[in-house]
Design a protein around this motif. Structure first.
Motif, PDB file in Angstrom:
ATOM      1  N   ALA A 145       5.056 -23.505  -1.899  1.00  0.00           N
ATOM      2  CA  ALA A 145       6.353 -24.673  -2.152  1.00  0.00           C
ATOM      3  C   ALA A 145       6.684 -25.311  -0.910  1.00  0.00           C
ATOM      4  O   ALA A 145       6.808 -24.880   0.245  1.00  0.00           O
ATOM      5  N   ASP A 158       1.667 -26.623  -4.067  1.00  0.00           N
ATOM      6  CA  ASP A 158       1.427 -27.056  -5.205  1.00  0.00           C
ATOM      7  C   ASP A 158       2.834 -27.632  -5.838  1.00  0.00           C
ATOM      8  O   ASP A 158       2.800 -28.267  -7.016  1.00  0.00           O
ATOM      9  N   LYS A 159       4.083 -27.513  -5.267  1.00  0.00           N
ATOM     10  CA  LYS A 159       4.895 -28.100  -5.713  1.00  0.00           C
ATOM     11  C   LYS A 159       6.216 -28.513  -4.550  1.00  0.00           C
ATOM     12  O   LYS A 159       6.106 -27.977  -3.367  1.00  0.00           O
ATOM     13  N   LYS A 195      12.180 -36.861  -6.089  1.00  0.00           N
ATOM     14  CA  LYS A 195      11.164 -36.989  -6.859  1.00  0.00           C
ATOM     15  C   LYS A 195       9.847 -38.061  -6.308  1.00  0.00           C
ATOM     16  O   LYS A 195       8.680 -38.034  -6.402  1.00  0.00           O
ATOM     17  N   ALA A 219       7.907 -36.243  -3.695  1.00  0.00           N
ATOM     18  CA  ALA A 219       7.169 -35.371  -4.580  1.00  0.00           C
ATOM     19  C   ALA A 219       5.888 -36.250  -5.034  1.00  0.00           C
ATOM     20  O   ALA A 219       4.596 -35.593  -4.697  1.00  0.00           O
ATOM     21  N   ASP A 220       6.122 -37.215  -5.470  1.00  0.00           N
ATOM     22  CA  ASP A 220       5.111 -38.150  -6.071  1.00  0.00           C
ATOM     23  C   ASP A 220       4.249 -38.512  -4.935  1.00  0.00           C
ATOM     24  O   ASP A 220       2.925 -38.617  -4.696  1.00  0.00           O
ATOM     25  N   GLN A 248       1.854 -35.894  -3.735  1.00  0.00           N
ATOM     26  CA  GLN A 248       0.944 -35.420  -5.001  1.00  0.00           C
ATOM     27  C   GLN A 248       1.388 -34.183  -5.433  1.00  0.00           C
ATOM     28  O   GLN A 248       0.326 -33.043  -5.569  1.00  0.00           O
ATOM     29  N   LEU A 249       2.616 -33.646  -5.478  1.00  0.00           N
ATOM     30  CA  LEU A 249       3.078 -32.369  -5.714  1.00  0.00           C
ATOM     31  C   LEU A 249       3.998 -32.512  -7.048  1.00  0.00           C
ATOM     32  O   LEU A 249       4.719 -33.297  -7.168  1.00  0.00           O
ATOM     33  N   GLU A 250       3.990 -31.095  -7.754  1.00  0.00           N
ATOM     34  CA  GLU A 250       4.880 -31.201  -8.869  1.00  0.00           C
ATOM     35  C   GLU A 250       6.575 -31.068  -8.290  1.00  0.00           C
ATOM     36  O   GLU A 250       6.365 -30.599  -6.905  1.00  0.00           O
ATOM     37  N   PHE A 251       7.279 -31.333  -9.059  1.00  0.00           N
ATOM     38  CA  PHE A 251       8.640 -31.535  -8.506  1.00  0.00           C
ATOM     39  C   PHE A 251       9.803 -30.598  -9.080  1.00  0.00           C
ATOM     40  O   PHE A 251       9.444 -30.258 -10.449  1.00  0.00           O
ATOM     41  N   GLU A 252      10.496 -29.760  -8.676  1.00  0.00           N
ATOM     42  CA  GLU A 252      11.522 -28.949  -8.807  1.00  0.00           C
ATOM     43  C   GLU A 252      12.833 -29.086  -8.444  1.00  0.00           C
ATOM     44  O   GLU A 252      12.656 -29.412  -6.931  1.00  0.00           O
TER      45      GLU A 252
END
Length: 208
Positions: free
Chosen positions: A127, A163-164, A181, A184-185, A188-192
């Motif tokens: 992360a 990965d995020k 967000k 993250a885009d 190119q990672l998932e967003f939390e």
């Protein structure tokens, strides 16, 4: 006190000389610490922040802290260091012990914002973390230093094993969430998003 992020990044802020206890902190924590002081009405606390950009050269942090402690130790009854280890490999903790000053517990601000015990339990090796300050200053601390603005193909080299992106929100700000967000885009990672508030930082200051 109004302070812009560029000032906190490159210069930090000077102590005002209005309290009995001095907090020496990273410029990336200035807004949060000033908010905590204001919310609680803690007039006994004063704040000096070193430039946030020191995080790009963490080996310089112990010497910068020592210089600040020596400059101010005669003016305050106590000095507290609101830095965690911050990539110094234990050198900051050792230096603070030599100087006889306490520092906040934890490996970095991501840990103490979430709460050191909670953060350790996550065990998230893949992360990438951002705080409010780092979302606002993403270009200055991530995009430009890593050359991603000029060579976007380097993204995989730097972030291929992540990965995020975890946005630790100190404030409930929809605009910052939207920008996080976007970060993250971009990577190119998932967003939390996790709302942490001030975490162990407020607890540590409350004990002053």
């Amino acid at each position: 006190m109004h302070i812009d992020d560029e000032t906190l990044q490159d210069h930090g802020i000077s102590a005002q000389g209005t309290g009995d206890i001095l907090i020496l902190a990273c410029g990336a924590l200035a807004r949060e610490i000033l908010d905590i002081i204001h919310i609680n009405g803690w007039s006994h606390l004063d704040l000096q922040c070193l430039p946030a950009i020191l995080h790009n050269t963490p080996e310089k942090i112990p010497d910068a802290i020592e210089a600040a402690v020596r400059d101010h130790k005669e003016c305050y009854s106590q000095i507290f260091v609101a830095y965690a280890d911050c990539g110094t490999g234990g050198l900051l903790q050792a230096r603070c012990a030599e100087l006889g000053v306490e520092m906040i517990a934890g490996p970095h601000c991501y840990s103490f914002f979430e709460g050191n015990a909670v953060f350790a339990a996550h065990d998230e090796m893949t992360a990438f973390y951002l705080t409010d300050f780092l979302v606002r200053q993403f270009d200055a601390f991530v995009t430009k230093p890593l050359g991603l603005d000029r060579h976007p193909e380097l993204r995989d080299m730097y972030f291929g094993n992540y990965d995020k992106l975890v946005y630790q929100a100190q404030t409930d700000d929809p605009a910052l969430t939207a920008k996080a967000k976007d970060c993250a885009d971009f990577l190119q990672l998932e967003f939390e998003r996790r709302f942490t508030g001030y975490g162990d930082l407020e607890t540590a200051l409350r004990d002053m």
